[in-house]
Design a protein around this motif. Structure first.
Motif, PDB file in Angstrom:
ATOM      1  N   TYR A 231       9.879 -29.712 -14.859  1.00 12.88           N
ATOM      2  CA  TYR A 231      10.595 -29.181 -14.256  1.00 12.88           C
ATOM      3  C   TYR A 231       9.358 -27.702 -14.039  1.00 12.88           C
ATOM      4  O   TYR A 231       9.286 -26.931 -14.776  1.00 12.88           O
ATOM      5  N   ARG A 232       8.128 -27.813 -12.942  1.00 18.78           N
ATOM      6  CA  ARG A 232       7.000 -27.355 -12.072  1.00 18.78           C
ATOM      7  C   ARG A 232       6.567 -28.035 -10.997  1.00 18.78           C
ATOM      8  O   ARG A 232       7.316 -27.988 -10.735  1.00 18.78           O
ATOM      9  N   LEU A 233       6.631 -26.524  -9.713  1.00 18.39           N
ATOM     10  CA  LEU A 233       6.331 -26.267  -9.433  1.00 18.39           C
ATOM     11  C   LEU A 233       5.288 -27.474  -8.878  1.00 18.39           C
ATOM     12  O   LEU A 233       4.585 -27.669  -7.635  1.00 18.39           O
ATOM     13  N   ASP A 234       3.804 -26.971  -9.710  1.00 20.57           N
ATOM     14  CA  ASP A 234       2.622 -27.836  -9.750  1.00 20.57           C
ATOM     15  C   ASP A 234       2.127 -27.124  -8.178  1.00 20.57           C
ATOM     16  O   ASP A 234       2.062 -25.779  -7.293  1.00 20.57           O
ATOM     17  N   SER A 235       1.833 -28.671  -6.793  1.00 20.17           N
ATOM     18  CA  SER A 235       1.335 -27.802  -5.909  1.00 20.17           C
ATOM     19  C   SER A 235       2.527 -27.756  -4.938  1.00 20.17           C
ATOM     20  O   SER A 235       1.995 -28.279  -3.467  1.00 20.17           O
ATOM     21  N   ILE A 236       3.579 -27.969  -4.893  1.00 18.84           N
ATOM     22  CA  ILE A 236       4.648 -28.289  -3.824  1.00 18.84           C
ATOM     23  C   ILE A 236       4.104 -26.792  -3.334  1.00 18.84           C
ATOM     24  O   ILE A 236       4.894 -25.926  -3.397  1.00 18.84           O
ATOM     25  N   GLN A 237       4.579 -26.846  -2.242  1.00 15.60           N
ATOM     26  CA  GLN A 237       4.111 -25.657  -1.149  1.00 15.60           C
ATOM     27  C   GLN A 237       5.917 -25.560  -0.266  1.00 15.60           C
ATOM     28  O   GLN A 237       6.685 -27.000  -0.212  1.00 15.60           O
ATOM     29  N   LEU A 238       6.388 -24.775   0.177  1.00 18.15           N
ATOM     30  CA  LEU A 238       7.545 -24.197   0.352  1.00 18.15           C
ATOM     31  C   LEU A 238       7.586 -24.640   1.892  1.00 18.15           C
ATOM     32  O   LEU A 238       8.866 -24.767   2.225  1.00 18.15           O
ATOM     33  N   PRO A 239       6.565 -24.747   3.079  1.00 17.31           N
ATOM     34  CA  PRO A 239       6.736 -25.428   4.730  1.00 17.31           C
ATOM     35  C   PRO A 239       7.344 -26.377   4.050  1.00 17.31           C
ATOM     36  O   PRO A 239       8.313 -27.457   4.657  1.00 17.31           O
ATOM     37  N   ARG A 240       7.282 -27.375   3.330  1.00 19.16           N
ATOM     38  CA  ARG A 240       6.977 -29.174   2.932  1.00 19.16           C
ATOM     39  C   ARG A 240       8.925 -29.162   2.337  1.00 19.16           C
ATOM     40  O   ARG A 240       9.369 -29.546   2.434  1.00 19.16           O
ATOM     41  N   LEU A 241       8.697 -27.737   1.954  1.00 19.71           N
ATOM     42  CA  LEU A 241      10.415 -27.677   0.779  1.00 19.71           C
ATOM     43  C   LEU A 241      11.247 -28.172   1.943  1.00 19.71           C
ATOM     44  O   LEU A 241      12.669 -28.211   2.019  1.00 19.71           O
ATOM     45  N   LEU A 242      11.185 -26.784   3.303  1.00 16.45           N
ATOM     46  CA  LEU A 242      11.952 -26.352   4.102  1.00 16.45           C
ATOM     47  C   LEU A 242      11.970 -27.985   5.150  1.00 16.45           C
ATOM     48  O   LEU A 242      13.048 -27.884   6.205  1.00 16.45           O
ATOM     49  N   ALA A 243      11.228 -28.660   5.756  1.00 12.83           N
ATOM     50  CA  ALA A 243      10.481 -30.123   5.937  1.00 12.83           C
ATOM     51  C   ALA A 243      12.009 -30.993   5.143  1.00 12.83           C
ATOM     52  O   ALA A 243      11.945 -31.826   5.995  1.00 12.83           O
ATOM     53  N   SER A 244      12.166 -31.073   4.344  1.00 20.43           N
ATOM     54  CA  SER A 244      12.369 -31.989   3.287  1.00 20.43           C
ATOM     55  C   SER A 244      13.889 -31.843   3.414  1.00 20.43           C
ATOM     56  O   SER A 244      14.390 -32.649   3.554  1.00 20.43           O
ATOM     57  N   ALA A 245      14.166 -30.766   3.661  1.00 22.39           N
ATOM     58  CA  ALA A 245      15.991 -30.010   3.934  1.00 22.39           C
ATOM     59  C   ALA A 245      16.149 -30.593   4.670  1.00 22.39           C
ATOM     60  O   ALA A 245      17.085 -31.636   5.307  1.00 22.39           O
ATOM     61  N   VAL A 246      15.708 -30.428   6.411  1.00 18.16           N
ATOM     62  CA  VAL A 246      16.009 -31.317   7.357  1.00 18.16           C
ATOM     63  C   VAL A 246      15.838 -32.701   7.168  1.00 18.16           C
ATOM     64  O   VAL A 246      17.596 -33.093   8.300  1.00 18.16           O
ATOM     65  N   GLN A 247      14.958 -33.129   6.826  1.00 22.37           N
ATOM     66  CA  GLN A 247      14.951 -34.405   6.611  1.00 22.37           C
ATOM     67  C   GLN A 247      15.869 -35.347   6.305  1.00 22.37           C
ATOM     68  O   GLN A 247      16.012 -36.340   6.432  1.00 22.37           O
ATOM     69  N   ASN A 248      16.161 -34.553   4.152  1.00 34.46           N
ATOM     70  CA  ASN A 248      16.705 -35.707   4.030  1.00 34.46           C
ATOM     71  C   ASN A 248      18.123 -34.837   2.821  1.00 34.46           C
ATOM     72  O   ASN A 248      18.935 -36.074   2.630  1.00 34.46           O
TER      73      ASN A 248
END
Length: 424
Positions: A231-248
């Motif tokens: 459970y850590r964010l590491d290199s995960i970026q917010l734009p990737r997460l926003l795109a993931s929500a719409v797609q998945n």
């Protein structure tokens, strides 16, 4: 007096690491085992699986052609000479065969509509899994950290009872002040209340797990550092997460499938304005201008008044509604991701800036030093009680924070519709 302080040192030194003695037998269980059981035993999931299979069967139904219709005319003679079922050599028989031919691509559009409904059903299943899995993990993590806190409170209660018993005996002999016994009893009452509260919270988490797993077992949750480390964010970026929500996200896919169904239905309603063709054949034994007449039949409705205008208009408006709802759901998904991400950032700042594990070790050592100093008479009973209460509060706050942090990551998993962190 020194004897009772030495007893206190003995009990305090061993009490904070003693294990929970539960009245109800607990079944040790891991998160992996809980989720495996959940997927095969949860009745809501099983019911939704049946619904998915049912909707897929309707795709096969939509691909089928309409059955042909058959009719016959059996001779009954004439009005002057009634001969029931006069179908002999001089009688009359007639046979008609009719097949409906759908025009304007209606059959294909019906297949598309059934496929969209099946897609909607599958997305509904995924959404149910997503929602229930979050509830399952929240209950599991809450249970684990509640049990960790309860162990300490239970150990403190056991030790405090031993100390209180010793002080009560000494009070009867006049070796200690009666006020000290009263203070210890007040401390015991407060600790018992805390323990009862945590026991209720644990039972609530147990109930949630039992309902999701359809089980009557009581569980002992377990975690290891390797699981928490994921459970850590590491290199995960917010734009990737926003795109993931719409797609998945399944709820976004549900809204997309509803919009697709509305659009297909709109095109189907326009196609229904085109009349269908009836193609057939007829045979007349001797009722036509020649005997054994064979003919081709063609038929079509005349769209003079009903051209499906109302249904077309309603379907067009419904398409507009579903398009707006899809955009709304995409916006909701991205907002939830943004808030879940910011929540983790705030928690991680506290987690990184403050080493909870090191603090806990230092605090445990401090309690040991407090006990030693109390046994030597360097601190008073009131001071010791203050440290005693502070230790309880510290344990509760740390476990509450750790639980909140892990669940925040699970909420981000939920918001994005992906397994970003949990590596079971």
């Amino acid at each position: 007096m020194r004897t009772f302080r030495l007893l206190l040192l003995l009990f305090t030194g061993t009490g904070f690491i003693s294990s929970l003695q539960a009245q109800t037998p607990l079944t040790p269980v891991t998160l992996t085992a809980v989720e495996d059981t959940f997927l095969v035993k949860n009745y809501l999931l099983l019911a939704q699986r049946y619904q998915v299979d049912a909707d897929k069967a309707l795709i096969k139904q939509a691909k089928l052609w309409s059955n042909p219709s058959f009719s016959t005319v059996l001779g009954f003679g004439s009005t002057n000479n009634i001969k029931p079922f006069d179908v002999g050599a001089k009688g009359e028989t007639q046979y008609n065969l009719d097949q409906l031919i759908l025009l304007a691509g209606k059959r294909n559009k019906n297949v598309q509509l059934a496929t969209a409904h099946a897609t909607l059903s599958e997305a509904g299943f995924d959404e149910l899994v997503r929602t229930l899995k979050l509830q399952l993990r929240q209950s599991y993590y809450n249970l684990y950290f509640q049990q960790q806190t309860e162990k300490v409170l239970k150990a403190q209660l056991d030790n405090l009872q031993e100390i209180l018993t010793a002080y009560t005996t000494a009070d009867k002999k006049g070796s200690v002040a009666h006020a000290d016994v009263i203070r210890l009893k007040a401390l015991q009452v407060g600790l018992e209340n805390d323990y009862a509260d945590f026991k209720q919270q644990e039972l609530e988490s147990q109930k949630n797990l039992q309902q999701l797993l359809h089980s009557q077992d009581f569980y002992a949750a377990s975690l290891d550092d390797a699981m928490i480390a994921h459970y850590r964010l590491d290199s995960i970026q917010l734009p990737r997460l926003l795109a993931s929500a719409v797609q998945n996200r399944p709820d976004v896919r549900i809204a997309a499938a509803q919009y697709q169904s509305a659009d297909i239905n709109y095109r189907l309603q326009k196609a229904l304005a085109v009349p269908d063709l009836h193609l057939g054949a007829t045979y007349d034994k001797q009722g036509s201008y020649i005997n054994h007449f064979v003919g081709l039949t063609l038929g079509i409705d005349l769209p003079l008044w009903n051209r499906n205008q109302g249904n077309i208009q309603a379907a067009r408006q419904t398409t507009g509604v579903q398009q707006q709802l899809l955009q709304q759901q995409e916006s909701v998904a991205q907002t939830e991701v943004l808030n879940a991400y910011q929540k983790i950032k705030a928690l991680e700042k506290r987690y990184q800036d403050f080493d909870l594990h090191q603090f806990q070790q230092e605090y445990d050592a401090l309690i040991g030093e407090v006990a030693k100093n109390f046994s030597k008479g360097n601190i008073s009973l009131l001071q010791f009680i203050d440290y005693f209460n502070s230790y309880s509060d510290n344990i509760k706050n740390i476990n509450k924070f750790l639980s909140t942090r892990v669940i925040a990551y699970e909420e981000l998993n939920y918001a994005t519709g992906q397994e970003l962190f949990n590596k079971l």
